[in-house]
Write a protein that holds these residues in place. Structure first.
Motif, PDB file in Angstrom:
ATOM      1  N   THR A 107     -24.329 -55.473  -5.241  1.00  0.00           N
ATOM      2  CA  THR A 107     -24.690 -54.793  -3.994  1.00  0.00           C
ATOM      3  C   THR A 107     -26.196 -54.843  -3.775  1.00  0.00           C
ATOM      4  OG1 THR A 107     -22.810 -53.298  -4.291  1.00  0.00           O
ATOM      5  CG2 THR A 107     -24.447 -52.673  -2.661  1.00  0.00           C
ATOM      6  N   LEU A 108     -26.975 -54.636  -4.825  1.00  0.00           N
ATOM      7  CA  LEU A 108     -28.425 -54.739  -4.718  1.00  0.00           C
ATOM      8  C   LEU A 108     -28.854 -56.140  -4.297  1.00  0.00           C
ATOM      9  CD1 LEU A 108     -29.586 -52.710  -7.848  1.00  0.00           C
ATOM     10  CD2 LEU A 108     -30.211 -52.187  -5.483  1.00  0.00           C
ATOM     11  N   GLN A 109     -28.198 -57.152  -4.834  1.00  0.00           N
ATOM     12  CA  GLN A 109     -28.505 -58.535  -4.451  1.00  0.00           C
ATOM     13  C   GLN A 109     -28.301 -58.732  -2.959  1.00  0.00           C
ATOM     14  OE1 GLN A 109     -29.639 -61.140  -6.155  1.00  0.00           O
ATOM     15  NE2 GLN A 109     -29.080 -60.968  -8.317  1.00  0.00           N
ATOM     16  N   ALA A 110     -27.171 -58.247  -2.449  1.00  0.00           N
ATOM     17  CA  ALA A 110     -26.856 -58.392  -1.029  1.00  0.00           C
ATOM     18  C   ALA A 110     -27.840 -57.613  -0.163  1.00  0.00           C
ATOM     19  CB  ALA A 110     -25.432 -57.927  -0.763  1.00  0.00           C
ATOM     20  N   CYS A 111     -28.143 -56.401  -0.575  1.00  0.00           N
ATOM     21  CA  CYS A 111     -29.070 -55.554   0.195  1.00  0.00           C
ATOM     22  C   CYS A 111     -30.482 -56.131   0.187  1.00  0.00           C
ATOM     23  CB  CYS A 111     -29.075 -54.133  -0.360  1.00  0.00           C
ATOM     24  SG  CYS A 111     -27.538 -53.229  -0.078  1.00  0.00           S
ATOM     25  N   ALA A 112     -30.893 -56.688  -0.945  1.00  0.00           N
ATOM     26  CA  ALA A 112     -32.222 -57.281  -1.031  1.00  0.00           C
ATOM     27  C   ALA A 112     -32.327 -58.513  -0.124  1.00  0.00           C
ATOM     28  CB  ALA A 112     -32.541 -57.658  -2.479  1.00  0.00           C
ATOM     29  N   ALA A 113     -31.273 -59.296  -0.082  1.00  0.00           N
ATOM     30  CA  ALA A 113     -31.263 -60.460   0.813  1.00  0.00           C
ATOM     31  C   ALA A 113     -31.377 -60.015   2.270  1.00  0.00           C
ATOM     32  CB  ALA A 113     -29.982 -61.266   0.606  1.00  0.00           C
ATOM     33  N   ALA A 114     -30.644 -58.965   2.627  1.00  0.00           N
ATOM     34  CA  ALA A 114     -30.718 -58.424   3.987  1.00  0.00           C
ATOM     35  C   ALA A 114     -32.099 -57.853   4.275  1.00  0.00           C
ATOM     36  CB  ALA A 114     -29.645 -57.350   4.176  1.00  0.00           C
ATOM     37  N   MET A 115     -32.696 -57.196   3.292  1.00  0.00           N
ATOM     38  CA  MET A 115     -34.017 -56.604   3.457  1.00  0.00           C
ATOM     39  C   MET A 115     -35.075 -57.685   3.670  1.00  0.00           C
ATOM     40  SD  MET A 115     -36.056 -54.034   0.859  1.00  0.00           S
ATOM     41  CE  MET A 115     -35.064 -52.595   1.265  1.00  0.00           C
ATOM     42  N   LEU A 116     -34.964 -58.780   2.935  1.00  0.00           N
ATOM     43  CA  LEU A 116     -35.912 -59.874   3.083  1.00  0.00           C
ATOM     44  C   LEU A 116     -35.827 -60.477   4.486  1.00  0.00           C
ATOM     45  CD1 LEU A 116     -38.044 -61.716   1.812  1.00  0.00           C
ATOM     46  CD2 LEU A 116     -36.185 -63.138   0.909  1.00  0.00           C
ATOM     47  N   GLU A 117     -34.612 -60.656   4.987  1.00  0.00           N
ATOM     48  CA  GLU A 117     -34.429 -61.157   6.350  1.00  0.00           C
ATOM     49  C   GLU A 117     -35.037 -60.202   7.372  1.00  0.00           C
ATOM     50  OE1 GLU A 117     -32.856 -64.065   7.723  1.00  0.00           O
ATOM     51  OE2 GLU A 117     -33.350 -64.687   5.678  1.00  0.00           O
ATOM     52  N   GLU A 118     -34.804 -58.917   7.174  1.00  0.00           N
ATOM     53  CA  GLU A 118     -35.334 -57.903   8.081  1.00  0.00           C
ATOM     54  C   GLU A 118     -36.872 -57.927   8.081  1.00  0.00           C
ATOM     55  OE1 GLU A 118     -34.114 -53.314   8.708  1.00  0.00           O
ATOM     56  OE2 GLU A 118     -35.097 -53.718   6.794  1.00  0.00           O
ATOM     57  N   TYR A 119     -37.445 -58.055   6.907  1.00  0.00           N
ATOM     58  CA  TYR A 119     -38.891 -58.103   6.754  1.00  0.00           C
ATOM     59  C   TYR A 119     -39.477 -59.313   7.483  1.00  0.00           C
ATOM     60  CZ  TYR A 119     -43.371 -58.648   4.255  1.00  0.00           C
ATOM     61  OH  TYR A 119     -44.688 -58.803   3.931  1.00  0.00           O
ATOM     62  N   LEU A 120     -38.832 -60.472   7.311  1.00  0.00           N
ATOM     63  CA  LEU A 120     -39.299 -61.692   7.952  1.00  0.00           C
ATOM     64  C   LEU A 120     -39.122 -61.635   9.466  1.00  0.00           C
ATOM     65  CD1 LEU A 120     -37.987 -64.249   5.347  1.00  0.00           C
ATOM     66  CD2 LEU A 120     -40.360 -64.049   6.075  1.00  0.00           C
TER      67      LEU A 120
END
Length: 213
Positions: A107-120
């Motif tokens: 779940t952390l992996q998925a959330c981190a990927a989403a967070m990186l996209e949001e940041y970019l």
């Protein structure tokens, strides 16, 4: 369900299936932990763009043959080359749970990927406003590994941006980025405002991917 949660659900591979309350709670708590650990950093440079007659694309020291990228950059005269990361503390957080709670890790992996996209996405929105005042329009991000844009170009991008010193971003022998929640990308700059929706999944030819939008 907000955008970052929807993206996390997609990265978890649910597709169009309903998500149970337990998973949603796990996603929410994972984002809360990541908000405390992530330290987003971006480095970028702008280069002139050259299209060669043989189909190659020249961007600084990058010499690329990619029909997908060429289509994405059609009409552009300059290119932003960037590297971005959520930082090493996210990897430490993942390792913290690796031995005893794999559900949390996934779940952390998925959330981190989403967070990186949001940041970019947020960075790109702000940068677009600045560039429009200079008469440039920005194309969507296109990363090594999308379509036929080889992941092997990742190393040259890191060297061009000196990411090891500037944002602590390096690469393994197999071209995987370290910290793991990081990305490199190119973004075309054009004098013409034109619709171009080739981003992420839409730019990739792997139509059977479980993570596809």
């Amino acid at each position: 369900m907000n955008t970052r949660t929807k993206e996390a659900v997609r990265y978890l591979g649910y597709g169009r299936h309903a998500v149970d309350e337990h998973t949603l709670a796990l996603i929410e708590s994972s984002f809360a932990e990541l908000d405390q650990s992530a330290c987003g950093r971006i480095i970028y440079r702008i280069f002139d763009l050259e299209f060669q007659e043989d189909g190659r694309i020249i961007i600084g020291k990058l010499d690329i043959y990619s029909k997908n990228l060429r289509k994405n950059l059609n009409g552009c005269e300059k290119v932003i080359v960037l590297g971005a990361t959520l930082g090493a503390k996210v990897d430490l957080l993942l390792r913290k749970y690796a031995l005893g709670d794999m559900a949390r890790v996934v779940t952390l992996q998925a959330c981190a990927a989403a967070m990186l996209e949001e940041y970019l996405d947020a960075w790109q929105e702000e940068e677009e406003k600045k560039l429009k005042t200079e008469g440039y329009y920005m194309r969507p991000r296109f990363s090594p590994g999308y379509g036929d844009f080889s992941i092997e170009h990742q190393g040259m991008i890191l060297r061009m941006l000196d990411t090891a010193k500037t944002i602590g971003l390096t690469m393994t022998d197999s071209s995987m980025l370290t910290p793991s929640k990081s990305v490199t990308a190119v973004l075309g700059l054009s004098r013409t405002d034109m619709s171009c929706h080739m981003k992420g999944c839409e730019a990739c030819g792997k139509t059977d991917c479980v993570y596809r939008r």
